[in-house]
Design an enzyme around this catalytic site. Structure first.
Site, mmCIF file in Angstrom:
data_model
loop_
_atom_site.group_PDB
_atom_site.id
_atom_site.type_symbol
_atom_site.label_atom_id
_atom_site.label_comp_id
_atom_site.label_asym_id
_atom_site.label_seq_id
_atom_site.Cartn_x
_atom_site.Cartn_y
_atom_site.Cartn_z
ATOM 1 N N GLN A 138 39.820 50.213 48.170
ATOM 2 C CA GLN A 138 39.923 48.835 47.980
ATOM 3 C C GLN A 138 39.134 47.896 48.795
ATOM 4 O OE1 GLN A 138 44.044 47.413 47.671
ATOM 5 N NE2 GLN A 138 43.068 45.425 47.074
ATOM 6 N N HIS B 19 38.868 49.842 38.844
ATOM 7 C CA HIS B 19 38.812 48.581 38.767
ATOM 8 C C HIS B 19 37.312 47.959 38.387
ATOM 9 C CE1 HIS B 19 42.854 48.680 40.916
ATOM 10 N NE2 HIS B 19 42.644 47.519 40.986
ATOM 11 N N ASP C 259 50.415 45.233 37.133
ATOM 12 C CA ASP C 259 49.361 45.183 38.393
ATOM 13 C C ASP C 259 50.170 44.932 39.447
ATOM 14 O OD1 ASP C 259 47.003 45.122 39.716
ATOM 15 O OD2 ASP C 259 46.035 43.317 38.945
#
Length: 429
Positions: free
Chosen positions: A153, A211, A310
């Site tokens: 992330q 992503h 999400d």
């Protein structure tokens, strides 16, 4: 033959009406009209829709239900959400992550959501969330298919230990390779991260879900690189690009090239309507961009396109309920997909399409497949989205795991009916 369960007088998503579905040993064994098969348990669907379970191919279960910890996202922006998650990570405990995840899974079952792909942050050297969600995966296996994505992330290169942590997470049994190239410090680092992560997936025989281009920048080019690496490494059919919101700002000529590249590489797309419409376009005054990727154009090109939830009540999104019909409804409105065919496609975007992306075996209402269903208080898929239909029964491997009474409201009005059941109020009834 005696069936374990038979569903009588059901409508199914392909348009067939008044059919019976017989189940034995967790599988569908026969589908037809007026089946004369004795069964241990029988459900009279009364012309209601029987659908395969809902599927969420993009979620963040490690953060779910953490709203307000350690503080609220006051701006409501993506970047403050990322910063807030960075504050929360050192405070996480395995017990808290497991408890919140299991609580969300209870909610998911009540909504007929029986398959979830969740990105799990690996930029914590403890890999606490990885271990916690691997434990959750084990506990919920009897009723939810949970797929974990190793998600750096804070950036594969931007976070100094992310590379080793991705490898460690995959070695522990995480299923899918993830990435976030637009969060690297430079476009070049983003490109390099895609290359390395795709090579890692190819070597291990894993799927990829990144992503990509989650911004309003029309010059972001990471999905292009993802399609290139997919083609180069022979990963066709195993790769998904999530969000792809930059595409809503890109030049039409370039998009015509980009979509063709995605088709060639068989890269799937996962839009997240609730989040995309909320977080994107924040720098616009008016006109304000919608934020969601080009779903109709991607579908028209023949690509597999899914909608994900999400987030639910976490640092990025303070709303959400685990209801994939809410997700489908937002996608329908944002993409202006209001033809009858398009509305049905939005239902598929939270059922069959994400099931394809996740590679779920035995999914769908066909003989030989798993006896997994949701009985909805609606007669067809369009009505189900319009009403966010009540889930009457949720069935896993031929066994009822959740049920709700028929939703109705009692009226106290002179000369009017004594109750309202919304599914009975469509035109023609």
């Amino acid at each position: 033959m005696q069936a374990d369960l038979i569903l009588k007088n059901a409508n199914i998503a392909n348009g067939r009406t008044g059919v019976d579905i017989a189940c034995q040993n967790g599988k569908i064994v026969e589908i037809g009209e007026n089946l004369n098969i004795p069964a241990v348990e029988e459900i009279d669907c009364g012309g209601m829709l029987v659908s395969p379970p809902f599927v969420d191919s993009h979620f963040h279960m490690d953060a779910t239900l953490s709203l307000g910890l350690p503080r609220m996202n006051e701006s409501g922006t993506l970047l403050e959400g990322i910063a807030l998650w960075g504050e929360l990570k050192p405070l996480l405990t395995p017990e808290a992550v497991i408890e919140r995840a299991l609580k969300y899974c209870d909610l998911a079952v009540s909504k007929g959501l029986l398959a979830i792909r969740t990105h799990v942050d690996v930029c914590d050297d403890r890999l606490l969330a990885v271990d916690a969600l691997l434990e959750v995966k084990k506990q919920i296996a009897p009723y939810i298919d949970l797929q974990l994505v190793a998600f750096p992330q804070d950036g594969y290169f931007r976070s100094p230990t992310a590379k080793d942590n991705v490898i460690r997470a995959l070695d522990k049994g995480v299923d899918v390779v993830g990435g976030i190239p637009h969060f690297e410090r430079t476009m070049n680092d983003g490109t390099a991260s895609i290359k390395e992560l795709c090579e890692m997936a190819e070597k291990r025989g894993l799927m990829v879900d990144m992503h990509c281009d989650e911004s309003d920048d029309p010059l972001s080019r990471h999905i292009e690189m993802l399609t290139y690496e997919t083609q180069r490494l022979g990963l066709q059919g195993r790769v998904a690009g999530s969000h792809l919101t930059s595409m809503h700002s890109m030049d039409n000529y370039y998009v015509s090239k980009l979509i063709a590249l995605m088709v060639e590489a068989e890269v799937s797309a996962i839009a997240n309507p609730l989040i995309n419409i909320t977080l994107q376009g924040r720098h616009d005054t008016y006109p304000k961009r919608r934020g969601m990727t080009r779903v109709p154009e991607l579908r028209k090109a023949g690509l597999t396109v899914a909608f994900g939830h999400d987030c639910v009540m976490d640092p990025w999104y303070s709303m959400g309920s685990g209801d994939m019909l809410e997700v489908a409804s937002m996608g329908l409105h944002v993409a202006q997909m209001t033809s009858r065919e398009d509305i049905r496609a939005c239902f598929n975007a939270v059922t069959t399409e994400p099931a394809k992306i996740m590679g779920i075996e035995g999914y769908g209402i066909d003989v030989g497949n798993n006896a997994d269903f949701v009985v909805l208080q609606a007669r067809d898929t369009i009505e189900a989205i319009r009403m966010r239909a009540n889930r009457l029964f949720v069935i896993r491997r031929g066994k009822i795991i959740a049920e709700s009474p028929m939703a109705q409201t009692r009226l106290h009005l002179a000369d009017r009916p004594d109750h309202v059941r919304e599914h009975e109020y469509a035109p023609g009834l």
